[in-house]
Structures are given as structure tokens and as C-alpha cells.
Design a protein around this motif. Structure first.
Motif, PDB file in Angstrom:
ATOM      1  N   THR A 142       6.046 -15.363  12.856  1.00 15.36           N
ATOM      2  CA  THR A 142       6.647 -16.637  13.492  1.00 15.36           C
ATOM      3  C   THR A 142       7.118 -17.090  11.457  1.00 15.36           C
ATOM      4  O   THR A 142       8.048 -18.139  10.943  1.00 15.36           O
ATOM      5  N   ASP A 143       5.913 -17.189  10.292  1.00 13.74           N
ATOM      6  CA  ASP A 143       6.508 -17.264   8.935  1.00 13.74           C
ATOM      7  C   ASP A 143       6.974 -16.267   7.972  1.00 13.74           C
ATOM      8  O   ASP A 143       6.800 -14.642   8.016  1.00 13.74           O
ATOM      9  N   ALA A 144       8.796 -16.708   6.950  1.00 14.69           N
ATOM     10  CA  ALA A 144       9.104 -15.725   6.114  1.00 14.69           C
ATOM     11  C   ALA A 144       8.030 -15.506   5.033  1.00 14.69           C
ATOM     12  O   ALA A 144       7.883 -16.395   4.240  1.00 14.69           O
ATOM     13  N   LEU A 145       7.979 -14.027   4.749  1.00 11.74           N
ATOM     14  CA  LEU A 145       7.191 -14.285   3.808  1.00 11.74           C
ATOM     15  C   LEU A 145       7.918 -14.523   1.835  1.00 11.74           C
ATOM     16  O   LEU A 145       9.140 -14.254   1.823  1.00 11.74           O
ATOM     17  N   THR A 146       6.869 -14.764   1.284  1.00  9.40           N
ATOM     18  CA  THR A 146       7.655 -15.236  -0.600  1.00  9.40           C
ATOM     19  C   THR A 146       6.765 -14.874  -1.102  1.00  9.40           C
ATOM     20  O   THR A 146       5.081 -14.312  -0.545  1.00  9.40           O
ATOM     21  N   TRP A 147       6.906 -14.714  -2.497  1.00 15.33           N
ATOM     22  CA  TRP A 147       5.925 -14.193  -3.257  1.00 15.33           C
ATOM     23  C   TRP A 147       4.558 -14.580  -3.247  1.00 15.33           C
ATOM     24  O   TRP A 147       2.711 -14.845  -3.172  1.00 15.33           O
ATOM     25  N   ALA A 148       4.800 -15.921  -3.388  1.00 13.72           N
ATOM     26  CA  ALA A 148       3.795 -17.441  -2.976  1.00 13.72           C
ATOM     27  C   ALA A 148       2.906 -16.924  -1.935  1.00 13.72           C
ATOM     28  O   ALA A 148       1.545 -17.366  -1.740  1.00 13.72           O
ATOM     29  N   ASP A 149       3.091 -16.187  -1.301  1.00 16.44           N
ATOM     30  CA  ASP A 149       2.442 -15.834   0.272  1.00 16.44           C
ATOM     31  C   ASP A 149       0.976 -14.653   0.710  1.00 16.44           C
ATOM     32  O   ASP A 149       0.223 -13.986   0.648  1.00 16.44           O
ATOM     33  N   LEU A 150       1.384 -13.853  -1.012  1.00 16.01           N
ATOM     34  CA  LEU A 150       1.135 -12.559  -0.980  1.00 16.01           C
ATOM     35  C   LEU A 150      -0.456 -12.741  -2.408  1.00 16.01           C
ATOM     36  O   LEU A 150      -0.050 -13.538  -3.311  1.00 16.01           O
ATOM     37  N   GLU A 151      -1.282 -12.139  -1.755  1.00 18.58           N
ATOM     38  CA  GLU A 151      -2.597 -11.805  -3.423  1.00 18.58           C
ATOM     39  C   GLU A 151      -2.511 -10.724  -3.167  1.00 18.58           C
ATOM     40  O   GLU A 151      -2.208  -9.663  -2.386  1.00 18.58           O
ATOM     41  N   ARG A 152      -2.733  -9.701  -4.490  1.00 14.70           N
ATOM     42  CA  ARG A 152      -3.197  -8.701  -5.066  1.00 14.70           C
ATOM     43  C   ARG A 152      -4.448  -8.300  -4.631  1.00 14.70           C
ATOM     44  O   ARG A 152      -4.726  -8.376  -4.370  1.00 14.70           O
ATOM     45  N   VAL A 153      -4.174  -6.914  -4.006  1.00 21.76           N
ATOM     46  CA  VAL A 153      -5.397  -6.360  -3.253  1.00 21.76           C
ATOM     47  C   VAL A 153      -6.001  -4.928  -4.491  1.00 21.76           C
ATOM     48  O   VAL A 153      -7.232  -5.334  -4.802  1.00 21.76           O
ATOM     49  N   GLU A 154      -5.128  -4.564  -5.245  1.00 20.16           N
ATOM     50  CA  GLU A 154      -5.125  -3.532  -5.943  1.00 20.16           C
ATOM     51  C   GLU A 154      -3.525  -2.471  -6.834  1.00 20.16           C
ATOM     52  O   GLU A 154      -2.576  -2.292  -5.995  1.00 20.16           O
ATOM     53  N   ALA A 155      -3.590  -2.595  -7.825  1.00 20.31           N
ATOM     54  CA  ALA A 155      -2.595  -2.562  -8.742  1.00 20.31           C
ATOM     55  C   ALA A 155      -3.139  -0.092  -8.912  1.00 20.31           C
ATOM     56  O   ALA A 155      -3.858  -0.640  -9.778  1.00 20.31           O
ATOM     57  N   ILE A 156      -2.847   0.241  -8.182  1.00 20.79           N
ATOM     58  CA  ILE A 156      -2.915   1.766  -8.668  1.00 20.79           C
ATOM     59  C   ILE A 156      -2.438   2.181 -10.399  1.00 20.79           C
ATOM     60  O   ILE A 156      -0.880   2.662 -10.371  1.00 20.79           O
ATOM     61  N   ASP A 157      -2.941   2.737 -10.590  1.00 18.80           N
ATOM     62  CA  ASP A 157      -1.678   2.637 -12.171  1.00 18.80           C
ATOM     63  C   ASP A 157      -1.748   4.692 -12.514  1.00 18.80           C
ATOM     64  O   ASP A 157      -2.744   4.698 -11.750  1.00 18.80           O
ATOM     65  N   TRP A 158      -0.636   4.949 -11.808  1.00 22.22           N
ATOM     66  CA  TRP A 158      -0.101   6.763 -11.950  1.00 22.22           C
ATOM     67  C   TRP A 158      -0.065   7.750 -13.506  1.00 22.22           C
ATOM     68  O   TRP A 158       0.302   8.234 -13.644  1.00 22.22           O
ATOM     69  N   HIS A 159       0.386   6.167 -14.421  1.00 25.65           N
ATOM     70  CA  HIS A 159       0.246   6.683 -15.482  1.00 25.65           C
ATOM     71  C   HIS A 159       1.416   7.627 -15.957  1.00 25.65           C
ATOM     72  O   HIS A 159       1.729   8.586 -17.527  1.00 25.65           O
ATOM     73  N   GLY A 160       2.943   7.660 -15.407  1.00 25.12           N
ATOM     74  CA  GLY A 160       3.864   8.254 -15.257  1.00 25.12           C
ATOM     75  C   GLY A 160       3.544   9.804 -14.749  1.00 25.12           C
ATOM     76  O   GLY A 160       4.188  10.240 -15.286  1.00 25.12           O
TER      77      GLY A 160
END
Length: 544
Positions: A142-160
């Protein structure tokens, strides 16, 4: 899918697109999420069938939910409408919240990780993949997604590096990576992923900081929304009779009275058993027909010792059918078993077709064209008229538009091919009753002979006072050249002989250089013949 001075952003974007020609590939740019299945992919796969949530364009372009000038500043280029990457138009259907969207059930492993499978139809040098999940209290239905609704799980760094792990060669295909899942994030949620390609001047990341400084690729970023159901661990014990399992009937088709739902039991991708359920007024609701179909599967005598649908008791190794269809999985006693759900619509007769005589590889002489006959044949179906639309695209897009042929099956037409490369053709056939089937075909066109190297050479003379990168044309890059240095390349050099971009004597080229990695300087059109001298300054180029 099927070059003048400009700023780095445009230069890098062209570089990222055209440089794909340097590496042989077998798919289109760029990617989509397979597990969990993202919104656009579910439209293509037919697991989301609500016509208000999908369009043909979304399904066909599932790998291009993209912002070309993101450069790490995602909240700027996608301030709203996150699931469509704020692309607008038909893509806006991706932003509609609905309970009719397909949701993938995921169970964290014993260490608390989930595995993501991402299809890169063209691999790119990557800075990161950023993975988010919706906050507690957010309702994907029912809810439209916004950035405020998101919580980071993980950022995977591929180093280019490419997502395949290589520094130099990208490989299309499914890439798998695991993320540690927050224990409290259970139930139905949206998993949101951002795939950011790399460039030194991207906006700093909140966790990773600055991007790698010596790798150039593109500002592009790709975005995926996927509905997920996180359930507790139901992993069979080590000595379990069950060797594999998967979510039972994850598809959510729109059914009508008179339709037939079929559970296809497959071994190594080949259907071995089909179990049908007729849809009527009493079982048309999803929770009802899924339970009834599971009951029929469990009662099917030929397979009763091979599989079971339900919830596993890890202590007793027994599987019991649950009244909650979201919890049921199908357990198999052998590896290689799987299943899928197919719907035969009321009054619908299926048909199958093939492309008769299609080759994997065609040879083409330099300077000539070849005609590839589009000989479509109905191999199984009724004696009715069938019409088709066939769309040819070059796997590595350079320029031009897709080639579309429309006609009636039986009327022979041909695709005229005048370039080497890898091609894909999407064929959609429809019968008189509007029943539609589609298939993708692919083939490769290669030069039948390799011309001998000529006597032409090109010399870049760097008079700019700063490093430059030599260029065959805007987007096809060669070596770095320090200030005051010169570089001479003969016609048999690698720069002039990259697959799909081979240069022949007498060709007109747009030679130039990328000055200090910031501005592209064009030397204009030059005939590839004799000894060519290019004098590069900061803002211009002269040709001798």
C-alpha cells in the motif's frame, strides 16, 4: 541492440557504452535482479501479471532501469519514484504499490546471510552495489517507496573491478553475492539495490567514502526494487532425505473461472510430470487454489516418494502442508528437481514455434552484406493463421535503431546484416485467438577473411602540457601519453583491430584524445591512409 570538445561526464558515458565492443559478450546492457526477482524482471517472467503493474516495454527493458548521470548522487537523480529510477512514462507502473506484485521468499542461512543473484547482461567496472531494506511499519502492498523508508543493509565495494572479479575483462551472466541480513527484518518488505559504475569524480559514499581514483568507466547507476518475504530457517538437517527445496507456487497470476493451473515437476529443466487444477468460483482466490494444488501434488502417486509440499520440521524431517500458502515450500529427495506454475487460459490453445535453419555463426565478406532468412515454423498448434513481430538488436549497441519485421508465419522474409557482431532477435507470435508466445534467438556474424595490415601509421604528438589518452574516436580509448611524448601506432596495432571496430585502409575516422582525463579534443575526420601526424594541444588538434 543493435564521435569537438565535451565534458568528462558525456565522454565517460560514451566510453562506457562503446567500450563494450572491446570485449566479446553475449547479452544486452545491463542488468536485473534474478533472486530476489525485481519488479521489472517479474513483468518479463510473467510472475507479476496484473496489467496495471507491467507493460511490454518494462519487461523487454528489464535490464535498463537506469539513470545515466547518477555519479553517486542518487537522491538527486532519483528524488522520488525509486522503483522506476524516476524514468517516467511507461516505467511509472513500477512505482505502484500492490499486493499483486510477485514476492520472493528468502530464508537466511545458518550464519544469517541471504544470497542475491544478479544478471549482468553486460558487465561493467563497478564501484559498489548498495543494498537497502524497508523500515519496520512500511507496507509494500500500500505504501509508495521513498528514501526515508529505506535502511542500508550493506554496501559492497567492488573497487572498480568488474562484478566478475576481473580488472580487465567483464563477463555477462549471473553474479551471486551474500549480505548479512538484519535479524529483526522479517516478513514482507522491499529490497532496494543500487548498482553504481565507477569514475573518480563520483559523489562520496556515506560508508565507502571516495571512489577508486584510477579507474574510469561511467556515471551510470541501475536500480532494482524486489518484494521479499523473509522467513525463519527451515534448513533440512545434514542427514535429511530432502536434497533441495524451493518456494511452492511463487507465481501470482490473474486467474479467471475456467482457467487451468498446472504444476510442472521438472528434472534438470525438463518437464516430467504435470498436475492440473481447474479454476472455479470456489477456488479462484490465491490462498485457496495454491492450497488445493499443493494437496493434489502431495497426493500424486507417481511422485509421492520424490517430493512433498509444506513446512519442514527440522527435528523429525517431516513436511506438513500449511494452511498459509506463503509458508509452503516444495521439498525434493533428489538434486536437479524443480517446479514451475503454468496457466492455460480458458478457451486457450497453446502453440510452439521454432526458427528453421538459424545458424549460431554466419560468415560475412568484408564490405558485403548477408541476408538471414526468418523462416518461422509452428511446430505444435492448430491449423490457424499466425502473425509475428521480430525485433533484431545488436548485442553491443553502437548506433542506429532495432530492425523490426512483421508478417505472417509462412511468408519468408530476411534480415539484412552489414556489420559483424552478436545479434539477438525477439520473436513474438500471435494466433487468431490472441494467444501469444515469444522466444529469443541469437547468432553471431563474423568476417570470413582477415585483411592484411596496410602501411598506414598514426602518430600522436602531445603538446598539451598534461597527460592525454589517445583515441580512435570519441569513446574508443588507447594508451595514456605523458606531456611532451609521442606515440606511433601502425595499422596492425590493437587500437585499430578491436572486435567489431576493425579499421581498414581508406576508412574515415574521428581521431582525437582525452586531455588530462577531462576534455575530449577531436582532430576531425581523417582518412586512414599513409602517415598521419596529430598535434594535440589543450583545446585543439591539428593534422599533418
Amino acid at each position: 541492440m543493435n564521435n569537438s570538445t565535451c565534458k568528462l561526464a558525456a565522454a565517460v558515458f560514451t566510453l562506457s557504452t562503446l567500450s563494450l565492443a572491446m570485449v566479446p559478450q553475449s547479452a544486452k546492457a545491463h542488468g536485473y535482479m534474478v533472486v530476489p526477482q525485481d519488479y521489472a524482471n517479474s513483468c518479463k517472467e510473467g510472475t507479476t501479471t496484473d496489467p496495471t503493474l507491467c507493460t511490454e516495454t518494462i519487461g523487454n527493458q528489464r535490464n535498463q532501469i537506469v539513470q545515466g548521470e547518477a555519479a553517486g548522487n542518487h537522491k538527486h537523480v532519483v528524488p522520488q519514484n525509486l522503483c522506476s529510477a524516476n524514468m517516467g512514462g511507461e516505467y511509472s507502473a513500477l512505482d505502484i504499490p500492490s499486493s499483486n506484485r510477485y514476492a520472493t521468499t528468502l530464508t537466511p542461512d545458518t550464519d544469517g546471510y541471504i544470497e542475491i543473484s544478479y544478471m549482468t547482461t553486460a558487465d561493467h567496472k563497478t564501484w559498489y552495489t548498495d543494498i537497502f531494506v524497508t523500515r519496520d511499519g512500511f507496507n509494500p502492498d500500500t505504501d509508495a517507496l521513498t528514501w526515508a523508508d529505506l535502511e542500508r543493509v550493506e554496501a559492497i565495494d567492488w573497487h572498480g573491478k568488474f562484478m566478475s572479479g576481473s580488472d580487465t575483462i567483464g563477463t555477462a551472466g549471473i553474479k551471486k553475492y551474500k549480505v548479512k541480513w538484519p535479524e529483526a527484518k522479517t516478513g514482507k518488505r522491499i529490497l532496494y539495490q543500487v548498482w553504481q559504475r565507477t569514475n573518480p569524480y563520483h559523489m562520496e559514499h556515506e560508508v565507502l567514502g571516495k571512489p577508486v581514483q584510477n579507474v574510469w568507466d561511467s556515471n551510470e547507476a541501475f536500480y532494482s526494487c524486489a518484494n521479499i518475504n523473509i522467513v525463519s530457517d527451515g534448513t533440512p538437517p545434514d542427514d535429511s532425505q530432502w536434497k533441495s527445496n524451493e518456494k511452492f507456487a511463487p507465481e501470482t497470476p490473474h486467474l479467471k473461472i475456467g482457467d487451468i493451473v498446472t504444476a510442472r515437476i521438472m528434472v534438470d529443466g525438463t518437464t516430467r510430470v504435470e498436475i492440473d487444477l481447474d479454476i472455479n468460483a470456489n477456488n479462484i482466490e490465491q490462498k485457496v487454489w495454491k492450497h488445493e494444488l499443493a494437496t493434489k501434488v502431495n497426493a500424486h502417486k507417481p511422485t509421492e516418494d520424490l517430493l512433498e509440499v509444506g513446512v519442514l520440521n527440522s527435528e523429525t524431517d517431516e513436511v506438513t502442508l500449511s494452511a498459509n500458502h506463503e509458508l509452503n515450500r516444495i521439498f525434493f529427495t533428489n538434486e536437479g528437481f524443480s517446479h514451475l506454475i503454468h496457466v492455460t487460459q480458458a478457451d486457450q490453445t497453446e502453440f510452439e514455434f521454432t526458427w528453421n535453419g538459424l545458424q549460431d555463426v554466419y560468415d560475412k565478406k568484408p564490405g558485403e552484406s548477408i541476408n538471414i532468412p526468418l523462416d518461422l515454423v509452428i511446430t505444435e498448434g492448430n491449423d490457424v493463421s499466425y502473425t509475428y513481430i521480430a525485433t533484431l538488436i545488436e548485442t553491443v549497441q553502437r548506433n542506429g535503431q532495432p530492425v523490426v519485421i512483421e508478417g505472417t508465419v509462412g511468408d519468408l522474409q530476411s534480415f539484412k546484416i552489414d556489420k559483424t557482431g552478436e545479434y539477438s532477435v525477439n520473436v513474438v507470435i500471435k494466433d487468431e485467438n490472441e494467444v501469444t508466445e515469444s522466444r529469443y534467438f541469437s547468432f553471431n556474424v563474423k568476417e570470413s577473411t582477415n585483411p592484411e595490415p596496410g602501411n598506414t601509421s598514426v602518430t600522436w604528438n602531445n603538446q598539451s602540457g598534461v597527460p592525454v589518452m589517445v583515441a580512435l574516436q570519441h569513446g574508443i580509448w588507447g594508451e595514456w601519453l605523458s606531456a611532451g611524448a609521442t606515440l606511433n601506432l601502425s595499422s596492425d596495432a590493437e587500437l585499430f583491430n578491436r572486435p567489431g571496430w576493425e579499421v581498414k585502409e581508406g576508412d574515415e575516422l574521428n581521431l582525437g584524445a582525452l586531455v588530462n582525463g577531462v576534455e575530449y579534443v577531436s582532430c576531425g575526420k581523417v582518412t586512414f591512409s599513409g602517415d598521419i601526424m596529430l598535434n594535440i594541444s589543450k583545446n585543439s588538434c591539428s593534422v599533418n
